[in-house]
Scaffold this motif. Structure first.
Motif, PDB file in Angstrom:
ATOM      1  N   LYS A 115       0.756  -0.981   0.356  1.00 25.14           N
ATOM      2  CA  LYS A 115       0.263  -0.172   0.064  1.00 25.14           C
ATOM      3  C   LYS A 115       0.663   1.170  -0.391  1.00 25.14           C
ATOM      4  O   LYS A 115       0.259   2.513  -0.998  1.00 25.14           O
ATOM      5  N   MET A 116       1.796   1.273   0.652  1.00 31.33           N
ATOM      6  CA  MET A 116       3.004   1.974   1.011  1.00 31.33           C
ATOM      7  C   MET A 116       3.760   2.669  -0.908  1.00 31.33           C
ATOM      8  O   MET A 116       3.186   3.583  -0.775  1.00 31.33           O
ATOM      9  N   GLU A 117       4.085   1.501  -1.594  1.00 35.12           N
ATOM     10  CA  GLU A 117       4.492   2.096  -2.500  1.00 35.12           C
ATOM     11  C   GLU A 117       3.869   1.714  -3.347  1.00 35.12           C
ATOM     12  O   GLU A 117       3.980   2.800  -4.239  1.00 35.12           O
ATOM     13  N   ASP A 118       2.080   2.227  -3.457  1.00 39.26           N
ATOM     14  CA  ASP A 118       1.219   2.670  -4.345  1.00 39.26           C
ATOM     15  C   ASP A 118       0.833   3.104  -4.050  1.00 39.26           C
ATOM     16  O   ASP A 118       0.821   4.854  -5.729  1.00 39.26           O
ATOM     17  N   GLU A 119       0.686   4.120  -2.499  1.00 37.45           N
ATOM     18  CA  GLU A 119       0.587   5.595  -2.400  1.00 37.45           C
ATOM     19  C   GLU A 119       1.580   6.539  -2.925  1.00 37.45           C
ATOM     20  O   GLU A 119       1.555   7.165  -4.101  1.00 37.45           O
ATOM     21  N   ASP A 120       2.924   5.737  -2.976  1.00 33.70           N
ATOM     22  CA  ASP A 120       4.519   6.227  -3.424  1.00 33.70           C
ATOM     23  C   ASP A 120       3.781   6.778  -5.156  1.00 33.70           C
ATOM     24  O   ASP A 120       4.409   7.740  -5.309  1.00 33.70           O
ATOM     25  N   ALA A 121       3.974   5.293  -5.020  1.00 39.48           N
ATOM     26  CA  ALA A 121       3.694   6.078  -6.739  1.00 39.48           C
ATOM     27  C   ALA A 121       2.874   6.791  -6.979  1.00 39.48           C
ATOM     28  O   ALA A 121       2.889   7.295  -7.713  1.00 39.48           O
ATOM     29  N   GLN A 122       1.455   6.717  -6.877  1.00 37.13           N
ATOM     30  CA  GLN A 122       0.755   7.632  -7.379  1.00 37.13           C
ATOM     31  C   GLN A 122       0.978   8.691  -7.391  1.00 37.13           C
ATOM     32  O   GLN A 122       0.455   9.602  -7.797  1.00 37.13           O
ATOM     33  N   ARG A 123       1.534   9.269  -5.787  1.00 36.19           N
ATOM     34  CA  ARG A 123       2.151  10.491  -5.432  1.00 36.19           C
ATOM     35  C   ARG A 123       3.295  10.656  -6.378  1.00 36.19           C
ATOM     36  O   ARG A 123       2.593  12.076  -6.821  1.00 36.19           O
ATOM     37  N   ASP A 124       4.227  10.316  -6.971  1.00 36.32           N
ATOM     38  CA  ASP A 124       5.231   9.977  -8.664  1.00 36.32           C
ATOM     39  C   ASP A 124       4.134  10.690  -8.976  1.00 36.32           C
ATOM     40  O   ASP A 124       4.715  11.923  -9.794  1.00 36.32           O
ATOM     41  N   SER A 125       3.156  10.244  -9.515  1.00 36.04           N
ATOM     42  CA  SER A 125       2.808  10.204 -11.181  1.00 36.04           C
ATOM     43  C   SER A 125       1.450  11.485 -11.435  1.00 36.04           C
ATOM     44  O   SER A 125       1.249  12.292 -11.997  1.00 36.04           O
ATOM     45  N   ILE A 126       1.308  11.792  -9.624  1.00 38.82           N
ATOM     46  CA  ILE A 126       0.381  12.647  -9.896  1.00 38.82           C
ATOM     47  C   ILE A 126       1.582  14.043  -9.885  1.00 38.82           C
ATOM     48  O   ILE A 126       1.128  15.098 -10.967  1.00 38.82           O
ATOM     49  N   ARG A 127       2.652  13.856  -9.524  1.00 40.59           N
ATOM     50  CA  ARG A 127       3.508  15.395  -9.032  1.00 40.59           C
ATOM     51  C   ARG A 127       3.722  14.789 -10.669  1.00 40.59           C
ATOM     52  O   ARG A 127       4.022  16.939 -11.219  1.00 40.59           O
ATOM     53  N   LYS A 128       4.613  14.173 -11.462  1.00 37.82           N
ATOM     54  CA  LYS A 128       5.202  14.773 -12.952  1.00 37.82           C
ATOM     55  C   LYS A 128       3.393  14.890 -14.051  1.00 37.82           C
ATOM     56  O   LYS A 128       4.289  16.108 -14.698  1.00 37.82           O
ATOM     57  N   MET A 129       2.827  14.191 -13.438  1.00 34.90           N
ATOM     58  CA  MET A 129       1.647  15.392 -14.387  1.00 34.90           C
ATOM     59  C   MET A 129       1.441  16.636 -14.673  1.00 34.90           C
ATOM     60  O   MET A 129       1.635  17.084 -15.143  1.00 34.90           O
ATOM     61  N   ALA A 130       1.387  16.938 -12.434  1.00 33.96           N
ATOM     62  CA  ALA A 130       1.035  18.242 -12.989  1.00 33.96           C
ATOM     63  C   ALA A 130       2.854  19.216 -13.264  1.00 33.96           C
ATOM     64  O   ALA A 130       2.375  20.428 -14.009  1.00 33.96           O
ATOM     65  N   TRP A 131       3.211  18.873 -13.475  1.00 28.22           N
ATOM     66  CA  TRP A 131       4.805  19.681 -13.528  1.00 28.22           C
ATOM     67  C   TRP A 131       5.037  19.352 -15.882  1.00 28.22           C
ATOM     68  O   TRP A 131       5.163  20.304 -16.077  1.00 28.22           O
ATOM     69  N   PHE A 132       4.540  18.335 -15.901  1.00 26.32           N
ATOM     70  CA  PHE A 132       4.190  18.222 -17.573  1.00 26.32           C
ATOM     71  C   PHE A 132       2.886  19.486 -18.082  1.00 26.32           C
ATOM     72  O   PHE A 132       3.209  19.588 -18.861  1.00 26.32           O
ATOM     73  N   ALA A 133       2.101  19.475 -16.911  1.00 30.48           N
ATOM     74  CA  ALA A 133       0.817  20.637 -17.181  1.00 30.48           C
ATOM     75  C   ALA A 133       1.325  21.847 -17.380  1.00 30.48           C
ATOM     76  O   ALA A 133       1.502  22.857 -17.757  1.00 30.48           O
ATOM     77  N   LEU A 134       2.462  22.459 -16.091  1.00 29.40           N
ATOM     78  CA  LEU A 134       2.735  23.206 -15.964  1.00 29.40           C
ATOM     79  C   LEU A 134       3.764  24.289 -17.288  1.00 29.40           C
ATOM     80  O   LEU A 134       3.604  24.836 -18.108  1.00 29.40           O
ATOM     81  N   PHE A 135       4.996  23.275 -17.428  1.00 34.53           N
ATOM     82  CA  PHE A 135       5.284  23.098 -18.557  1.00 34.53           C
ATOM     83  C   PHE A 135       4.489  23.322 -19.822  1.00 34.53           C
ATOM     84  O   PHE A 135       4.897  23.790 -21.081  1.00 34.53           O
ATOM     85  N   GLY A 136       3.815  22.760 -20.283  1.00 31.01           N
ATOM     86  CA  GLY A 136       2.425  22.818 -21.072  1.00 31.01           C
ATOM     87  C   GLY A 136       1.764  24.909 -21.343  1.00 31.01           C
ATOM     88  O   GLY A 136       2.160  24.561 -22.632  1.00 31.01           O
ATOM     89  N   LEU A 137       1.859  24.625 -20.202  1.00 35.71           N
ATOM     90  CA  LEU A 137       1.638  26.467 -19.828  1.00 35.71           C
ATOM     91  C   LEU A 137       2.595  27.192 -20.535  1.00 35.71           C
ATOM     92  O   LEU A 137       2.306  28.167 -21.323  1.00 35.71           O
ATOM     93  N   LEU A 138       3.848  26.827 -20.065  1.00 39.25           N
ATOM     94  CA  LEU A 138       4.883  27.636 -20.560  1.00 39.25           C
ATOM     95  C   LEU A 138       5.035  27.605 -22.322  1.00 39.25           C
ATOM     96  O   LEU A 138       6.340  28.999 -22.103  1.00 39.25           O
ATOM     97  N   LEU A 139       5.181  26.326 -22.023  1.00 34.87           N
ATOM     98  CA  LEU A 139       6.046  26.456 -23.733  1.00 34.87           C
ATOM     99  C   LEU A 139       4.971  26.534 -24.959  1.00 34.87           C
ATOM    100  O   LEU A 139       5.373  26.726 -25.836  1.00 34.87           O
ATOM    101  N   TYR A 140       2.865  26.672 -24.455  1.00 31.37           N
ATOM    102  CA  TYR A 140       2.338  26.679 -26.068  1.00 31.37           C
ATOM    103  C   TYR A 140       3.017  28.095 -25.583  1.00 31.37           C
ATOM    104  O   TYR A 140       2.513  28.180 -27.691  1.00 31.37           O
TER     105      TYR A 140
END
Length: 105
Positions: free
Chosen positions: A31-56
């Motif tokens: 469960k801890m590994e799954d929660e950690d992986a989920q947090r990492d995925s969400i964090r990567k998604m947010a950074w990708f979205a923010l970079f998209g806002l800058l690159l657009y």
């Protein structure tokens, strides 16, 4: 090998308290590994979205510099929808993070 046989270390066909403790410990670890992986995925998604806002806007500028006025215009036409979508995505990320941290405390 069945799940019972896998965790039944002494082979008596019954899960003893020590064997159950091992199962619970492994479940918590997963469960801890799954929660950690989920947090990492969400964090990567947010950074990708923010970079998209800058690159657009840079994409619009590049199209305009290369003389692709129609492409720049089309990209600029969908910009409000793109920015609104990304803003909702990022705000949902921060909102879910705030709710999760409130539940944890």
């Amino acid at each position: 090998m069945t799940e019972l046989e896998k965790y039944d270390k002494n082979g008596n066909g019954v899960l003893d308290p020590d064997e159950l403790a091992v199962i619970e410990l492994e479940d918590r670890r997963r469960k801890m590994e799954d929660e950690d992986a989920q947090r990492d995925s969400i964090r990567k998604m947010a950074w990708f979205a923010l970079f998209g806002l800058l690159l657009y806007p840079i994409g619009i500028l590049v199209c305009d510099l290369f003389g692709l006025a129609t492409a720049a215009g089309l990209i600029a036409d969908i910009a409000p929808t793109y920015f609104a979508s990304i803003a909702v995505l990022v705000s949902a990320f921060f909102g879910s993070t705030a709710i999760a941290s409130k539940k944890a405390s």
